[in-house]
Design a protein around this motif. Structure first.
Motif, mmCIF file in Angstrom:
data_model
loop_
_atom_site.group_PDB
_atom_site.id
_atom_site.type_symbol
_atom_site.label_atom_id
_atom_site.label_comp_id
_atom_site.label_asym_id
_atom_site.label_seq_id
_atom_site.Cartn_x
_atom_site.Cartn_y
_atom_site.Cartn_z
ATOM 1 N N TRP A 218 32.518 7.434 70.048
ATOM 2 C CA TRP A 218 31.498 6.470 69.217
ATOM 3 C C TRP A 218 31.341 4.547 69.008
ATOM 4 C CZ3 TRP A 218 27.389 8.582 68.378
ATOM 5 C CH2 TRP A 218 27.765 9.775 67.789
ATOM 6 N N ALA A 219 32.662 4.464 69.618
ATOM 7 C CA ALA A 219 32.736 3.478 69.869
ATOM 8 C C ALA A 219 32.076 2.641 71.589
ATOM 9 C CB ALA A 219 34.342 2.532 69.773
ATOM 10 N N MET A 220 32.544 3.357 72.173
ATOM 11 C CA MET A 220 31.029 3.330 73.525
ATOM 12 C C MET A 220 30.138 3.351 73.341
ATOM 13 S SD MET A 220 30.726 4.911 77.571
ATOM 14 C CE MET A 220 29.888 5.224 76.139
ATOM 15 N N VAL A 221 29.444 4.267 72.380
ATOM 16 C CA VAL A 221 28.372 4.235 71.834
ATOM 17 C C VAL A 221 27.644 3.176 71.641
ATOM 18 C CG1 VAL A 221 26.703 5.000 70.606
ATOM 19 C CG2 VAL A 221 28.005 6.464 71.769
ATOM 20 N N LEU A 222 29.110 2.733 70.212
ATOM 21 C CA LEU A 222 27.780 1.525 69.882
ATOM 22 C C LEU A 222 27.701 0.081 70.666
ATOM 23 C CD1 LEU A 222 27.393 0.218 66.889
ATOM 24 C CD2 LEU A 222 30.266 -0.101 66.778
ATOM 25 N N GLU A 223 29.114 -0.484 71.645
ATOM 26 C CA GLU A 223 29.015 -1.216 72.489
ATOM 27 C C GLU A 223 27.973 -1.032 73.011
ATOM 28 O OE1 GLU A 223 32.693 -0.417 73.961
ATOM 29 O OE2 GLU A 223 34.008 -1.105 72.554
ATOM 30 N N ASN A 224 27.259 0.078 73.836
ATOM 31 C CA ASN A 224 26.308 0.314 75.004
ATOM 32 C C ASN A 224 24.699 0.121 74.028
ATOM 33 O OD1 ASN A 224 27.396 -0.290 77.232
ATOM 34 N ND2 ASN A 224 29.152 1.838 76.203
ATOM 35 N N ASN A 225 24.560 -0.176 73.390
ATOM 36 C CA ASN A 225 23.142 0.291 72.135
ATOM 37 C C ASN A 225 22.653 -0.891 71.797
ATOM 38 O OD1 ASN A 225 20.988 2.159 71.383
ATOM 39 N ND2 ASN A 225 21.416 3.387 72.925
ATOM 40 N N VAL A 226 21.771 -0.804 72.216
ATOM 41 C CA VAL A 226 21.229 -1.652 71.093
ATOM 42 C C VAL A 226 20.081 -1.544 69.812
ATOM 43 C CG1 VAL A 226 21.203 -3.834 72.449
ATOM 44 C CG2 VAL A 226 19.145 -3.082 72.344
ATOM 45 N N ASP A 227 19.596 -0.032 70.216
ATOM 46 C CA ASP A 227 18.941 0.454 69.281
ATOM 47 C C ASP A 227 19.549 0.496 67.635
ATOM 48 O OD1 ASP A 227 16.200 3.165 69.310
ATOM 49 O OD2 ASP A 227 18.417 2.869 67.447
ATOM 50 N N ALA A 228 18.704 0.045 66.602
ATOM 51 C CA ALA A 228 19.628 0.099 65.762
ATOM 52 C C ALA A 228 19.920 1.365 64.902
ATOM 53 C CB ALA A 228 18.385 -0.704 64.378
ATOM 54 N N LYS A 229 19.066 1.998 64.734
ATOM 55 C CA LYS A 229 19.316 3.289 64.328
ATOM 56 C C LYS A 229 20.361 4.194 64.899
ATOM 57 C CE LYS A 229 15.518 5.931 65.292
ATOM 58 N NZ LYS A 229 14.155 6.721 65.228
ATOM 59 N N ILE A 230 21.012 3.805 66.216
ATOM 60 C CA ILE A 230 22.018 4.713 67.292
ATOM 61 C C ILE A 230 23.032 3.765 66.303
ATOM 62 C CG2 ILE A 230 23.046 4.724 69.300
ATOM 63 C CD1 ILE A 230 20.533 5.220 70.428
ATOM 64 N N ARG A 231 23.199 2.656 66.630
ATOM 65 C CA ARG A 231 24.897 1.920 66.512
ATOM 66 C C ARG A 231 24.874 2.264 64.847
ATOM 67 N NH1 ARG A 231 25.266 -2.461 68.539
ATOM 68 N NH2 ARG A 231 25.840 -3.986 66.580
ATOM 69 N N LYS A 232 23.824 2.182 63.720
ATOM 70 C CA LYS A 232 24.351 2.688 62.215
ATOM 71 C C LYS A 232 24.575 4.484 62.164
ATOM 72 C CE LYS A 232 20.446 0.181 60.307
ATOM 73 N NZ LYS A 232 19.117 0.569 58.740
ATOM 74 N N ARG A 233 24.695 5.082 63.044
ATOM 75 C CA ARG A 233 25.072 6.551 63.472
ATOM 76 C C ARG A 233 26.241 5.929 64.257
ATOM 77 N NH1 ARG A 233 23.228 12.586 66.184
ATOM 78 N NH2 ARG A 233 24.703 13.658 66.232
ATOM 79 N N ALA A 234 26.875 5.528 65.227
ATOM 80 C CA ALA A 234 27.835 5.343 65.797
ATOM 81 C C ALA A 234 28.988 4.441 64.649
ATOM 82 C CB ALA A 234 27.895 4.455 66.534
ATOM 83 N N ILE A 235 28.618 3.713 64.282
ATOM 84 C CA ILE A 235 29.381 3.590 63.062
ATOM 85 C C ILE A 235 30.061 4.569 61.466
ATOM 86 C CG2 ILE A 235 29.456 1.525 60.605
ATOM 87 C CD1 ILE A 235 27.788 0.057 62.501
ATOM 88 N N ARG A 236 28.396 5.219 61.257
ATOM 89 C CA ARG A 236 28.950 6.275 60.340
ATOM 90 C C ARG A 236 29.516 7.148 60.933
ATOM 91 N NH1 ARG A 236 23.412 6.992 60.030
ATOM 92 N NH2 ARG A 236 23.709 8.880 60.877
ATOM 93 N N GLU A 237 29.947 7.519 61.694
ATOM 94 C CA GLU A 237 30.528 8.605 62.397
ATOM 95 C C GLU A 237 32.317 7.777 62.989
ATOM 96 O OE1 GLU A 237 29.801 11.266 63.132
ATOM 97 O OE2 GLU A 237 27.757 12.039 63.532
ATOM 98 N N ILE A 238 32.202 6.442 63.178
ATOM 99 C CA ILE A 238 33.338 6.040 63.375
ATOM 100 C C ILE A 238 33.437 6.204 61.847
ATOM 101 C CG2 ILE A 238 34.249 3.756 63.159
ATOM 102 C CD1 ILE A 238 32.463 3.681 65.478
#
Length: 261
Positions: A218-238
């Protein structure tokens, strides 16, 4: 032997016809919603069906050696499709893999598209099997150095296998390949990817249900995406897995793992 004028221009004319079809029928979903916010779902569905037929046609028409041009153009079409959140929120992202069927058939070395494929098809459209299949097909045409930093594709594939299919064994194999391909490059970024990929594979080797491995993915998803919704989901999952994201003064995230896996 000299070629006739007809022999020279026929492939170009055919290619222009391909683009003519695309340009004349470029996704009209955006226009529909822009002009009328109350457009019925049925109308949007019909427009999406027309777009699906257009993509199916592009999939079948020969490229006449204009592969990269077609891939770039269809990718621009995809960005328009994916970027219209109002329509996507109403009828979904089901056409996402159809764009990448064309793009990666024409240019399997188009590195940037693999991240878009993973995000749009696995995360938004809920079709990780299609995403992974397309990556598998593309990887058959690639090598550690072609395209540059192609190891990221193995990372994306491993992430999809772990997070969306729960297939720890397949994810481990993909991450090991990512580490092997990344080690070819001497730069710090590539060496870091090699280390993280190897460590994540070791987490899965020791514990197929590893929280550390999923947090790392999930950290890789967070690092590689600028989409706000995806970043929020990645942080939530982490955070749900016991990890923590701490932002510094510049807004750069730092990952903290839980004390136990």
């Amino acid at each position: 032997m000299l070629l006739s004028r007809e022999a020279i221009t026929t492939p170009l004319f055919a290619c222009l016809c391909i683009f003519g079809i695309s340009w004349m029928q470029l996704p009209r979903l955006q226009q529909l919603l822009t002009h009328n916010q109350s457009v019925a779902i049925e109308v949007l569905r019909k427009a999406e069906t027309k777009e699906s037929l257009r993509l199916n046609l592009l999939q079948k028409i020969p490229s006449f050696s204009y592969n990269n041009l077609i891939a770039n153009w269809v990718y621009i079409d995809f960005l328009q499709y994916f970027g219209d959140e109002e329509i996507r929120n109403r009828i979904g992202y089901n056409l996402s893999p159809e764009y990448f069927e064309i793009i990666l058939k024409q240019d399997p070395r188009f590195l940037d598209t693999y991240l878009s494929l993973s995000v749009s098809t696995s995360l938004y459209a809920g079709m990780p099997e299609r995403s992974i299949k397309l990556m598998d097909q593309g990887l058959q045409s690639l090598s550690p150095q072609v395209p540059h930093q192609s190891y990221y594709i193995w990372r994306y594939k491993g992430t999809d296998e772990l997070l969306f299919l729960g297939n720890a064994e397949a994810a481990k194999s993909s991450l090991i390949k990512a580490a092997e391909w990344a080690k070819v490059y001497p730069d710090p970024q590539s060496q870091y990817v090699a280390l993280v990929s190897q460590k994540t594979a070791e987490f899965l080797q020791n514990n197929p249900d590893s929280k550390f491995a999923r947090i790392s993915s999930w950290a890789m998803v967070l690092e590689n995406n600028v989409d706000a919704k995806i970043r929020k989901r990645a942080i939530r999952e982490i955070e749900s897995l016991g990890g923590q994201i701490v932002f510094d003064a510049q807004g750069k995230p730092t990952l903290k793992f839980p004390d136990q896996d």
